[in-house]
Write a protein that holds these residues in place. Structure first.
Motif, PDB file in Angstrom:
ATOM      1  N   GLY A 376       0.652  -1.179   0.013  1.00  0.00           N
ATOM      2  CA  GLY A 376       0.169  -0.041   0.140  1.00  0.00           C
ATOM      3  C   GLY A 376       0.619   1.252   0.071  1.00  0.00           C
ATOM      4  O   GLY A 376       0.435   2.267  -0.733  1.00  0.00           O
ATOM      5  N   ASN A 377       1.967   1.282   0.760  1.00  0.00           N
ATOM      6  CA  ASN A 377       2.882   2.256   0.858  1.00  0.00           C
ATOM      7  C   ASN A 377       3.492   2.706  -0.380  1.00  0.00           C
ATOM      8  O   ASN A 377       3.675   3.893  -0.827  1.00  0.00           O
ATOM      9  N   ILE A 378       4.062   1.529  -1.189  1.00  0.00           N
ATOM     10  CA  ILE A 378       4.534   1.573  -2.248  1.00  0.00           C
ATOM     11  C   ILE A 378       3.526   2.088  -3.544  1.00  0.00           C
ATOM     12  O   ILE A 378       4.142   2.964  -4.022  1.00  0.00           O
ATOM     13  N   ALA A 379       2.466   1.606  -3.390  1.00  0.00           N
ATOM     14  CA  ALA A 379       1.400   2.122  -4.542  1.00  0.00           C
ATOM     15  C   ALA A 379       1.248   3.853  -4.266  1.00  0.00           C
ATOM     16  O   ALA A 379       1.206   4.541  -5.133  1.00  0.00           O
ATOM     17  N   HIS A 380       1.443   4.240  -2.813  1.00  0.00           N
ATOM     18  CA  HIS A 380       0.981   5.619  -2.723  1.00  0.00           C
ATOM     19  C   HIS A 380       2.337   6.265  -3.317  1.00  0.00           C
ATOM     20  O   HIS A 380       2.277   7.681  -3.698  1.00  0.00           O
ATOM     21  N   ALA A 381       3.466   5.822  -3.330  1.00  0.00           N
ATOM     22  CA  ALA A 381       4.859   6.560  -3.949  1.00  0.00           C
ATOM     23  C   ALA A 381       5.016   6.344  -5.346  1.00  0.00           C
ATOM     24  O   ALA A 381       5.297   7.579  -5.802  1.00  0.00           O
ATOM     25  N   VAL A 382       4.638   5.123  -5.849  1.00  0.00           N
ATOM     26  CA  VAL A 382       4.890   5.408  -7.254  1.00  0.00           C
ATOM     27  C   VAL A 382       3.563   5.309  -8.270  1.00  0.00           C
ATOM     28  O   VAL A 382       3.227   5.188  -9.286  1.00  0.00           O
ATOM     29  N   THR A 383       2.300   5.298  -7.437  1.00  0.00           N
ATOM     30  CA  THR A 383       1.086   5.631  -8.170  1.00  0.00           C
ATOM     31  C   THR A 383       0.721   4.342  -9.112  1.00  0.00           C
ATOM     32  O   THR A 383       0.798   3.265  -9.004  1.00  0.00           O
ATOM     33  N   SER A 384       0.568   4.621 -10.136  1.00  0.00           N
ATOM     34  CA  SER A 384      -0.138   3.958 -11.308  1.00  0.00           C
ATOM     35  C   SER A 384       0.838   2.865 -11.800  1.00  0.00           C
ATOM     36  O   SER A 384       0.688   1.835 -12.533  1.00  0.00           O
ATOM     37  N   ALA A 385       2.346   3.086 -11.460  1.00  0.00           N
ATOM     38  CA  ALA A 385       3.269   1.952 -11.666  1.00  0.00           C
ATOM     39  C   ALA A 385       3.084   0.562 -11.280  1.00  0.00           C
ATOM     40  O   ALA A 385       3.348  -0.354 -11.768  1.00  0.00           O
ATOM     41  N   THR A 386       2.195   0.658 -10.092  1.00  0.00           N
ATOM     42  CA  THR A 386       1.821  -0.609  -9.518  1.00  0.00           C
ATOM     43  C   THR A 386       0.307  -1.424 -10.040  1.00  0.00           C
ATOM     44  O   THR A 386       0.086  -2.509  -9.619  1.00  0.00           O
ATOM     45  N   ALA A 387      -0.032  -0.747 -11.142  1.00  0.00           N
ATOM     46  CA  ALA A 387      -1.215  -1.102 -11.789  1.00  0.00           C
ATOM     47  C   ALA A 387      -1.097  -2.562 -12.411  1.00  0.00           C
ATOM     48  O   ALA A 387      -1.989  -3.485 -12.114  1.00  0.00           O
ATOM     49  N   PRO A 388       0.119  -3.035 -13.113  1.00  0.00           N
ATOM     50  CA  PRO A 388       0.225  -4.413 -13.300  1.00  0.00           C
ATOM     51  C   PRO A 388       0.089  -5.638 -12.389  1.00  0.00           C
ATOM     52  O   PRO A 388      -0.132  -6.634 -12.750  1.00  0.00           O
ATOM     53  N   TYR A 389       0.247  -5.236 -11.110  1.00  0.00           N
ATOM     54  CA  TYR A 389       0.366  -5.946 -10.074  1.00  0.00           C
ATOM     55  C   TYR A 389      -0.957  -6.204  -9.203  1.00  0.00           C
ATOM     56  O   TYR A 389      -1.126  -7.091  -8.381  1.00  0.00           O
ATOM     57  N   LEU A 390      -1.948  -5.376  -9.613  1.00  0.00           N
ATOM     58  CA  LEU A 390      -3.070  -5.032  -8.636  1.00  0.00           C
ATOM     59  C   LEU A 390      -3.745  -6.551  -8.768  1.00  0.00           C
ATOM     60  O   LEU A 390      -4.359  -6.810  -7.476  1.00  0.00           O
ATOM     61  N   ASP A 391      -4.179  -6.994  -9.693  1.00  0.00           N
ATOM     62  CA  ASP A 391      -4.964  -8.367  -9.806  1.00  0.00           C
ATOM     63  C   ASP A 391      -4.642  -9.227  -8.999  1.00  0.00           C
ATOM     64  O   ASP A 391      -5.537 -10.007  -8.079  1.00  0.00           O
ATOM     65  N   GLY A 392      -3.335  -9.579  -8.930  1.00  0.00           N
ATOM     66  CA  GLY A 392      -2.596 -10.679  -8.004  1.00  0.00           C
ATOM     67  C   GLY A 392      -2.727 -10.045  -6.544  1.00  0.00           C
ATOM     68  O   GLY A 392      -3.142 -10.962  -5.696  1.00  0.00           O
ATOM     69  N   ILE A 393      -2.784  -8.766  -6.397  1.00  0.00           N
ATOM     70  CA  ILE A 393      -2.803  -8.502  -4.746  1.00  0.00           C
ATOM     71  C   ILE A 393      -4.185  -8.404  -4.585  1.00  0.00           C
ATOM     72  O   ILE A 393      -4.360  -8.763  -3.223  1.00  0.00           O
ATOM     73  N   ILE A 394      -5.196  -8.137  -5.272  1.00  0.00           N
ATOM     74  CA  ILE A 394      -6.696  -7.866  -4.761  1.00  0.00           C
ATOM     75  C   ILE A 394      -7.078  -9.337  -4.371  1.00  0.00           C
ATOM     76  O   ILE A 394      -7.771  -9.275  -3.122  1.00  0.00           O
ATOM     77  N   VAL A 395      -6.529 -10.364  -4.853  1.00  0.00           N
ATOM     78  CA  VAL A 395      -7.080 -11.910  -4.319  1.00  0.00           C
ATOM     79  C   VAL A 395      -6.814 -12.017  -2.821  1.00  0.00           C
ATOM     80  O   VAL A 395      -7.420 -12.382  -2.321  1.00  0.00           O
ATOM     81  N   PHE A 396      -5.580 -11.404  -2.745  1.00  0.00           N
ATOM     82  CA  PHE A 396      -4.995 -11.723  -1.262  1.00  0.00           C
ATOM     83  C   PHE A 396      -5.756 -10.642  -0.322  1.00  0.00           C
ATOM     84  O   PHE A 396      -5.946 -10.843   0.939  1.00  0.00           O
ATOM     85  N   VAL A 397      -5.979  -9.418  -0.790  1.00  0.00           N
ATOM     86  CA  VAL A 397      -6.684  -8.542   0.094  1.00  0.00           C
ATOM     87  C   VAL A 397      -8.119  -8.994   0.390  1.00  0.00           C
ATOM     88  O   VAL A 397      -8.613  -8.979   1.466  1.00  0.00           O
ATOM     89  N   ARG A 398      -8.820  -9.697  -0.641  1.00  0.00           N
ATOM     90  CA  ARG A 398     -10.190 -10.203  -0.253  1.00  0.00           C
ATOM     91  C   ARG A 398     -10.075 -11.237   0.699  1.00  0.00           C
ATOM     92  O   ARG A 398     -11.060 -11.579   1.399  1.00  0.00           O
ATOM     93  N   GLU A 399      -9.087 -12.062   0.504  1.00  0.00           N
ATOM     94  CA  GLU A 399      -8.851 -13.356   1.333  1.00  0.00           C
ATOM     95  C   GLU A 399      -8.607 -12.722   2.925  1.00  0.00           C
ATOM     96  O   GLU A 399      -9.532 -13.304   3.704  1.00  0.00           O
TER      97      GLU A 399
END
Length: 405
Positions: A376-399
C-alpha cells in the motif's frame, strides 16, 4: 509570582467530615467541580474535605492500568490545581499544592506499581504548564521527579519519564539550557560506560525526545551523541536498537537545515559505520545498520542519492531472504521508504523485483499483514506503476478481509 514558603507535609484527610457524608452530600464528579458548587453552605462546610476525598479518588484513577483512565485523571488533576489556586487562600493552596507534589513524588520514587508510577508522571507532565512558583525551582524539582522515573526497572515507566523530560526541556522554560546539558551529559555517560540495559534505554530515549522538543539547544551536542550512539544501535535488545535509531534520525533532522559541512561529515561517518556493520555476521549489527539506512533515507536529505540509493536497494534485495526474522521484517519496512525516496528510479529498476517478493510474502500467514502495508505504501509512492500487479494483490486483500469478517 514569588515562591511561597515551604510548609510541612501534612495528611490529605479531613477527619471532621466522613467520606460517607461527603458522598451522600455530593455525588462523584470531577474534582474541579466539587469546589465550584453554587451551594454556598456546601462550599463552606465541605470545600477542603471534599477536595481531599476527590483527590484520593483521582490518585486511585492515576494508577489504573487503563491508559485512558490515567490520562483523564492527569488532566483532571491539572484542572483541580487551577481551581484550587483560584478558590483557596494562599496559605491553604500552598499546603494543598505542596502535599500534591509530595504525594506524586512518592508515587514515582517509592511505588512498586508501574501503572502508578506512569500515572504520577502523567500528572506531573500536565503540571509543567501550571505557573504558580519560581520557574527555576519548578524545573529543578520536576527534573528530579522524572529522573527517578528514568531509573526505573520498567521500560514503560522509562518511556513516559523520558517524554516528560523532553517536554520540560521545551524552549522558553527556565533553566532549559542547563537542563538539556545536564541530561545529555548523563545520557552520553550511560552510553559510554559498562552496559546497564535500563540506563542505555533511558539514554537513547532522552536524546530522542530532547532532540524533538529542543533541537536548537541539542544541536551543539549532536557530534558527541553520534560518536557514541553505535553501542546502542547494535545493542542485543531490539527495543534499544530501534529507539537508538530514532534518536539518530532526530539528530539528522536537527542538522538538515544547519551547517552543511558538519551535516555531510556526520552523514558520511554514519554511513561508513553502517557499511562496517553490514559486513559483520552478528545479526544485531546487521539489523542496526538497516535501521540507520532507514534514517538516512528519511532524514538525510539527498545524501542517499545516486549510487548510495542503488546500493541501498541492492542491500534490501540481498537481505530480503535472510534467515533472521527481524532482518526480513526490517527489509519489508524499508522497501516503501526506498520507493518514496526516488519513485522514478524505483519504478524503473526495482519495482518488479520487490513486488514479486512481496507477493510471495502474501502467501505466508505471518508475513501477510506487513506485506500488504508495504504494498500500500509503495502504491502511494509510485502511483500507477503498481497497476500491473493489482489483480494478484486483490486476491489476497479479499482473502484477508474475509478472514477478518
Amino acid at each position: 509570582m514569588a515562591p511561597r514558603a515551604t510548609p510541612e507535609v501534612t495528611n490529605f484527610e479531613a477527619p471532621e467530615v466522613s467520606l460517607e457524608e461527603v458522598k451522600q452530600t455530593h455525588p462523584s464528579v470531577p474534582l474541579s467541580q466539587y469546589i465550584n458548587s453554587d451551594d454556598e453552605q456546601l462550599q463552606n462546610r465541605f470545600r477542603e474535605p471534599i477536595m481531599a476525598v476527590a483527590l484520593n479518588r483521582t490518585f486511585q484513577e492515576l494508577k489504573n492500568k487503563d491508559e485512558d483512565i490515567r490520562t483523564k485523571a492527569a488532566h483532571e488533576l491539572h484542572a483541580a490545581a487551577v481551581t484550587a489556586h483560584r478558590e483557596l487562600t494562599p496559605e491553604q493552596f500552598n499546603e494543598w499544592y505542596f502535599n500534591l507534589h509530595y504525594r506524586l513524588g512518592q508515587c514515582v520514587s517509592a511505588s512498586s506499581d508501574p501503572s502508578e508510577k506512569i500515572g504520577a508522571i502523567l500528572a506531573l507532565e500536565q503540571l509543567i504548564s501550571f505557573d504558580t512558583e519560581d520557574p527555576g525551582q519548578k524545573t529543578s524539582r520536576f527534573a528530579g521527579y522524572f529522573k527517578k522515573g528514568l531509573n526505573s526497572n520498567d521500560n514503560s515507566v522509562i518511556v513516559y519519564a523520558a517524554r516528560a523530560i523532553g517536554r520540560l526541556a521545551a524552549p522558553g522554560g527556565a533553566l532549559t539550557p542547563e537542563l538539556v546539558e545536564s541530561e545529555i551529559k548523563s545520557a552520553v555517560e550511560w552510553l559510554t560506560t559498562e552496559r546497564q540495559e535500563n540506563r542505555r534505554f533511558a539514554a537513547v530515549l532522552v536524546i530522542r525526545d530532547m532532540a524533538r522538543s529542543s533541537p536548537t539547544l541539542l544541536y551543539a551536542f549532536v557530534p558527541q551523541i553520534l560518536d557514541c550512539i553505535w553501542v546502542a544501535v547494535r545493542d542485543p535488545k531490539i527495543l534499544i536498537r530501534e529507539s537508538a535509531a530514532e534518536a539518530v534520525g532526530a539528530c539528522f533532522d536537527i542538522m538538515l537545515t544547519r551547517d552543511s559541512t558538519l551535516r555531510d561529515l556526520w552523514h558520511r561517518r554514519m554511513y561508513d559505520e553502517t557499511l562496517q556493520g553490514l559486513k559483520s555476521s552478528n545479526v544485531d549489527y546487521i539489523h542496526g545498520s538497516l535501521l540507520i539506512v532507514r534514517e538516512l533515507l528519511q532524514e538525510g536529505g539527498m545524501f542517499m542519492g545516486d549510487k548510495r540509493y542503488r546500493d541501498a536497494c541492492e542491500l534490501a534485495l540481498r537481505l530480503k531472504d535472510h534467515k533472521d526474522a527481524k532482518i526480513r521484517s526490517q527489509v519489508v519496512a524499508v522497501i516503501p521508504i526506498l520507493a518514496d525516496y526516488s519513485p522514478l528510479e524505483f519504478s524503473k529498476s526495482y519495482l518488479h523485483k520487490f513486488m514479486i517478493y512481496l507477493q510471495g510474502q502474501l502467501k505466508k500467514d505471518k508475513e501477510r499483514n506487513t506485506a500488504l502495508i508495504a504494498i500500500g505504501n509503495i502504491a502511494h509512492a509510485v502511483t500507477s506503476a503498481t497497476a500491473p500487479y493489482l489483480d494478484g494483490i486483490i486476491v489476497f486483500v479479499r482473502e484477508a478481509l474475509s478472514v477478518k469478517a
